[in-house]
Design an enzyme around this catalytic site. Structure first.
Site, PDB file in Angstrom:
ATOM      1  N   ASP A   4       0.886  -1.165   0.000  1.00  0.00           N
ATOM      2  CA  ASP A   4       0.000   0.000   0.000  1.00  0.00           C
ATOM      3  C   ASP A   4       0.923   1.214   0.000  1.00  0.00           C
ATOM      4  O   ASP A   4       1.572   1.510   0.997  1.00  0.00           O
ATOM      5  CB  ASP A   4      -0.889  -0.027   1.255  1.00  0.00           C
ATOM      6  CG  ASP A   4      -1.680   1.271   1.447  1.00  0.00           C
ATOM      7  OD1 ASP A   4      -1.654   2.144   0.556  1.00  0.00           O
ATOM      8  OD2 ASP A   4      -2.324   1.399   2.514  1.00  0.00           O
ATOM      9  N   ASP A  15     -12.703   5.633   2.659  1.00  0.00           N
ATOM     10  CA  ASP A  15     -11.277   5.706   3.001  1.00  0.00           C
ATOM     11  C   ASP A  15     -10.906   7.133   3.399  1.00  0.00           C
ATOM     12  O   ASP A  15     -10.800   8.018   2.546  1.00  0.00           O
ATOM     13  CB  ASP A  15     -10.467   5.245   1.775  1.00  0.00           C
ATOM     14  CG  ASP A  15      -8.959   5.273   2.011  1.00  0.00           C
ATOM     15  OD1 ASP A  15      -8.501   5.855   3.017  1.00  0.00           O
ATOM     16  OD2 ASP A  15      -8.229   4.715   1.170  1.00  0.00           O
ATOM     17  N   GLU A  30      -7.226   0.421  -4.550  1.00  0.00           N
ATOM     18  CA  GLU A  30      -7.237   0.377  -3.078  1.00  0.00           C
ATOM     19  C   GLU A  30      -8.563  -0.142  -2.513  1.00  0.00           C
ATOM     20  O   GLU A  30      -8.562  -1.000  -1.634  1.00  0.00           O
ATOM     21  CB  GLU A  30      -6.885   1.758  -2.510  1.00  0.00           C
ATOM     22  CG  GLU A  30      -5.398   2.078  -2.693  1.00  0.00           C
ATOM     23  CD  GLU A  30      -5.049   3.553  -2.547  1.00  0.00           C
ATOM     24  OE1 GLU A  30      -5.904   4.326  -2.063  1.00  0.00           O
ATOM     25  OE2 GLU A  30      -3.928   3.930  -2.912  1.00  0.00           O
TER      26      GLU A  30
END
Ligand code: ADP
Ligand code: MG
Length: 617
Positions: free
Chosen positions: A20, A204, A182
């Site tokens: 990530d 998010d 993501e």
């Protein structure tokens, strides 16, 4: 339930890591031996690697925590939030530049150049420094060389931004096998692909960015229906708000304005961030700041904190509503909500999201690790550690029940995806049988004695009737957690009995592998034995039926010669009964069948015929 793979080859497989690469923090994860993804801890035990790079005056390049610690000392030798510049030209970033303290140059569509101390680097080169740090951490933690990775990118990243991310990987010596969105990674970390169909919202809220995505799942594959958000909204806004209040407090208490003192501001910023983090877990805390012999202390409780940040949290709701609209769906149509990003630890954020989507959001995994964990799941799929997206969880061994003759009747075969279910009907093997024993076994072999016994239970109270007349339905159901539920039901009376079993309990991957290899080795032998045993069960059935027919008047109505032929056929069958040759047994069964044909026809109640149907428990 474990997932595993038989490795017949001796070739060592390359491990692929999941990364990530965040605006504020980055981290790496990998598929652990347990079949679950695990994060890579840095040398300091912290998996989060701040996306910060500093070049010290002595020329040393620092990344991650070391860089963040050095940031207050060398603010003009640092670069952060580089993700905002990936794949962009100068015209795209005009709005950003006044917020970034470092120098960025570029002409027209040329790739940007960022000044880092005495160097001039491109955004991919700076991202590569962070990636290299992640790679080193992984190599140190796993004790192996890492050259392949899956990297996540925001769902809205365009081709240029995706290409820049791949370039960064290559510069860091990593072959980027795949870029994953993501939100998709977050959904994978929660195993939501296993529900096969549905709509998932991924919320998010990170350090400096807010992203909302709505994904549709068909057949275990994710499709991005809509994305939205705010590229300048996140935890940083909360930090700035608290910092402003603290600076005003300090000014009035100490009579000094520290707002132009970079070092003091950095330290006070750390203090308010610490307090913010604490408030996600405790109802009140203190902002503590010591500077040049002076002390500043300020109590802050969650009530006040919530009041202060409400406008910031509310700013996330507009993009959420817009995203629903773009996807063309109502909040009630959202099946699952996943929380991602460190700022979703804040209880007020969770409440607001739950209210908007009318669903309890998933917060079980660490919100700042969930994207990396999902990237590791994708890496596992690519390396074959996880069979494929639809096969994230499978039953490692077949499951079945014991039938007459010590044989196994498999209901769920190995490698079936879970949840799984199967139903089969059985019958009784003995006249007047009122109980059946359900013996649940696990394994690949044909004989019960070669399999693993998992559970036994009785189905009682079946009405007495001739063998083969009862109808017993056996149902196996494995839920998403790998728990097997076995139900046996007498279809005539509706009577049922069930029990839960944990099939994989106590089995290591090696044992499972051993059991499968053994079943392959013994396949031929097992097949022979199964045929012999099946023939004997059939012989038992016909012998019992003929024995019973002898009590019928029809038998005594036969001529002596015919009765003699039947006796002879019975004797012949008994003679070969223990031979290990099913052809021989079947031939004699055939002969006995022929000898009793007329008898069966004349008997009104053709028990001889009916008794032959159905697998007997
Ligand atoms: P990004 O994806 O933007 O790189 P992260 O997901 O790592 O960022 O989130 C970083 C943000 O999360 C920071 O603003 C940090 O202060 C915030 N954060 C981390 N832990 C907590 C917590 N316990 N409570 C509130 N905010 C937190
Ligand atoms: Mg993030």
């Amino acid at each position: 339930m474990q997932t595993f793979q038989i490795d017949f080859g001796s070739q060592a497989k390359q491990r692929i890591i999941g990364i990530d690469l965040g605006t504020t923090n980055s981290l790496a994860a990998y598929m652990g031996v347990s079949g679950h993804p695990e994060v890579v801890d840095g040398p300091d035990g912290d998996p989060l690697v701040p996306s910060v790079v500093v070049v010290t005056p002595s020329g040393e390049t620092l990344a991650g925590n070391a860089a963040r610690r050095a940031l207050p000392t060398y603010p003009d030798r640092a670069v952060y939030s580089i993700k905002r510049l990936m794949g962009k030209g100068i015209a795209d970033v005009e709005g950003e530049l006044k917020l970034l303290p470092y120098k960025v140059e570029g002409a027209g569509a040329d790739v940007l150049r960022v000044t880092l101390a005495d160097k001039s680097l491109t955004p991919p080169e700076i991202s590569a420094i962070i990636l290299r740090q992640l790679r080193q951490n992984a190599e140190a933690a796993l004790g192996e060389v890492i050259t392949q990775a899956v990297i996540t990118v925001p769902a809205y990243f365009n081709d240029a931004q995706r290409q820049a991310t791949k370039d960064a990987g290559r510069i860091a010596g990593l072959e980027v096998l795949r870029l994953v969105n993501e939100p998709t990674a977050a959904a994978l970390a929660y195993g939501l692909d296993k529900r096969k169909q549905g709509v998932v919202a991924v919320y998010d809220l990170g350090g400096g960015t807010f992203d909302i995505s709505i994904l549709r799942l068909h057949d275990g594959l994710f499709e991005v229906m809509a994305t939205g958000g705010d590229t300048h909204l996140g935890g940083d806004d909360i930090d700035n708000l608290l910092l402003r209040i603290a600076l005003e407090d300090v000014a009035s208490e100490w009579g000094t304005d520290l707002s132009t003192n970079t070092e003091a501001v950095q330290l006070l910023r750390r203090a308010v961030i610490e307090a913010k983090h604490a408030l996600s877990f405790v109802p009140e805390t203190t902002i503590a700041f010591d500077y040049q012999g002076k002390q500043y202390r300020r109590e802050i409780d969650r009530h006040l904190f919530d009041k202060l940040i409400t406008p910031i949290v509310d700013r996330t709701l507009g993009p959420c509503r817009q995203c629903l609209k773009d996807a063309g769906i109502q909040p009630e149509q959202i099946d699952e909500v996943v929380m991602v990003g460190g700022s979703t630890r804040i209880p007020l954020v969770r409440d607001a999201v739950a209210r908007l989507f009318r669903a309890k959001p998933h917060c079980e995994l660490d919100p700042d690790k969930v994207v990396a964990l999902g990237a590791a799941v994708q890496a596992g799929i690519l390396s074959g550690d996880v069979d494929d997206q639809l096969l994230l969880d499978v039953t490692p061994l077949s499951l079945g029940i014991e039938t007459m003759g010590g044989l196994v009747s498999k209901l769920i075969h190995r490698n079936s995806t879970i949840p799984a279910s199967a139903t089969e009907n059985f019958t009784t093997g003995v006249d007047g049988q009122t109980n059946v024993l359900i013996h649940v076994v696990q394994g690949e072999r044909e004989m019960v004695r070669d399999c693993r016994s998992l559970a036994r239970f009785d189905l009682k109270g079946i009405p007495a009737m001739p063998a083969g007349m009862a109808r017993i339905e056996v149902k196996f159901l494995i839920d998403a957690n790998g728990i097997l539920n076995v139900t046996a039901r007498d279809l005539r009376t509706g009577l049922e009995q069930s029990m839960d079993v944990k099939p994989s309990y106590g089995l290591t991957d090696e044992q499972v592998e051993g059991m499968i290899l053994e079943s392959i080795e013994k396949a031929e032998e097992d097949f022979q034995e199964r045929q012999v045993r099946e023939a004997r069960v059939e012989a038992d059935t016909i012998l019992a039926a003929v024995e019973k027919a002898k009590q019928n008047d029809a038998y005594w109505a036969l001529g002596d010669e015919e009765r003699g032929t039947i006796s002879q056929a019975i004797n012949q069958l008994l003679l070969v009964y223990h031979a290990d040759d099913h052809h021989l047994i079947l031939a004699k069964i055939e002969a006995l069948n022929g000898a009793t044909m007329k008898l069966a026809e004349t008997m009104m109640n053709t028990a001889v015929n009916t008794a032959l149907k159905g697998t007997k428990i």
